[in-house]
Design a protein around this motif. Structure first.
Motif, PDB file in Angstrom:
ATOM      1  N   CYS A  20     -23.017  17.564  24.824  1.00 56.67           N
ATOM      2  CA  CYS A  20     -23.998  16.585  25.589  1.00 56.67           C
ATOM      3  C   CYS A  20     -25.378  16.434  24.882  1.00 56.67           C
ATOM      4  N   TYR A  21     -25.848  15.394  24.843  1.00 54.45           N
ATOM      5  CA  TYR A  21     -27.201  15.135  24.107  1.00 54.45           C
ATOM      6  C   TYR A  21     -27.997  14.174  24.858  1.00 54.45           C
ATOM      7  N   ASP A  22     -29.117  14.442  25.187  1.00 56.52           N
ATOM      8  CA  ASP A  22     -30.074  13.371  25.671  1.00 56.52           C
ATOM      9  C   ASP A  22     -29.314  13.041  26.975  1.00 56.52           C
ATOM     10  N   ASP A  23     -29.054  13.595  27.759  1.00 58.34           N
ATOM     11  CA  ASP A  23     -28.431  13.389  29.147  1.00 58.34           C
ATOM     12  C   ASP A  23     -26.945  12.505  28.907  1.00 58.34           C
ATOM     13  N   GLU A  24     -26.563  12.337  27.908  1.00 62.51           N
ATOM     14  CA  GLU A  24     -25.228  11.563  27.609  1.00 62.51           C
ATOM     15  C   GLU A  24     -24.134  12.439  27.221  1.00 62.51           C
ATOM     16  N   PRO A  25     -23.157  12.749  28.118  1.00 60.31           N
ATOM     17  CA  PRO A  25     -22.088  13.856  27.773  1.00 60.31           C
ATOM     18  C   PRO A  25     -21.118  12.921  26.977  1.00 60.31           C
ATOM     19  N   ASN A  26     -20.336  13.778  26.192  1.00 60.68           N
ATOM     20  CA  ASN A  26     -19.160  13.301  25.305  1.00 60.68           C
ATOM     21  C   ASN A  26     -18.120  14.261  25.461  1.00 60.68           C
ATOM     22  N   THR A  50     -19.500  12.288  16.955  1.00 58.41           N
ATOM     23  CA  THR A  50     -20.560  12.668  17.871  1.00 58.41           C
ATOM     24  C   THR A  50     -20.556  13.865  18.558  1.00 58.41           C
ATOM     25  N   ASN A  54     -23.963  16.008  18.507  1.00 53.92           N
ATOM     26  CA  ASN A  54     -24.396  16.692  19.808  1.00 53.92           C
ATOM     27  C   ASN A  54     -24.697  18.337  19.454  1.00 53.92           C
ATOM     28  N   ASN A  58     -28.137  20.504  20.239  1.00 48.55           N
ATOM     29  CA  ASN A  58     -28.221  21.183  21.483  1.00 48.55           C
ATOM     30  C   ASN A  58     -27.998  22.903  21.208  1.00 48.55           C
TER      31      ASN A  58
END
Length: 131
Positions: A20-26, A50, A54, A58
């Protein structure tokens, strides 16, 4: 931390990696993976662009999910990862990927994941239990 049941599920089934990065899960499935004798999880980097971005931002935090589709036995492993671009682990993944894709793709590196928590995802009384 990784008992024989966890290792068996990890060795015999596909994994999903979550970052996850900047509230965007992957989340991505991975097929080029292994478990070391000392309990580290290894993942060959073929298409992890991606995921790599991330983990850089994090502090290497990552989660791995694997389960047996027939028995529904499953586990989530949370931990931290390091990225390697050379060495025996990377060479092994390069050979595996190049063989599978007949030289059309290669592994660029490998994630080396240190588990910090193992959580049961199997349906039933043990679900959400931390091992």
């Amino acid at each position: 931390m990784l008992n024989e049941h966890v290792v068996k599920v990890l060795k015999e089934n596909m994994w999903d990696l979550a970052t996850c990065y900047d509230d965007e899960p992957n989340v991505v499935p991975v097929a080029f993976k292994d478990v070391t004798e000392n309990g580290k999880l290894l993942v060959g980097d073929v298409f992890l662009e991606t995921t790599l971005k991330n983990i850089q931002v994090n502090n290497g935090k990552i989660a791995v999910s694997a389960y047996d589709a027939k028995t529904l036995e499953g586990y989530q492993i949370k931990g931290t990862t390091e990225y390697a671009t050379e060495g025996a682990v990377v060479d092994t993944f390069k050979a595996m990927v190049e063989k599978m894709f007949n030289g059309a793709a290669t592994a660029k590196g490998a994630l080396i994941i240190t588990p910090e928590k193992v959580i049961v995802t199997t349906p039933g009384a043990e679900n959400k239990k931390e091992l």
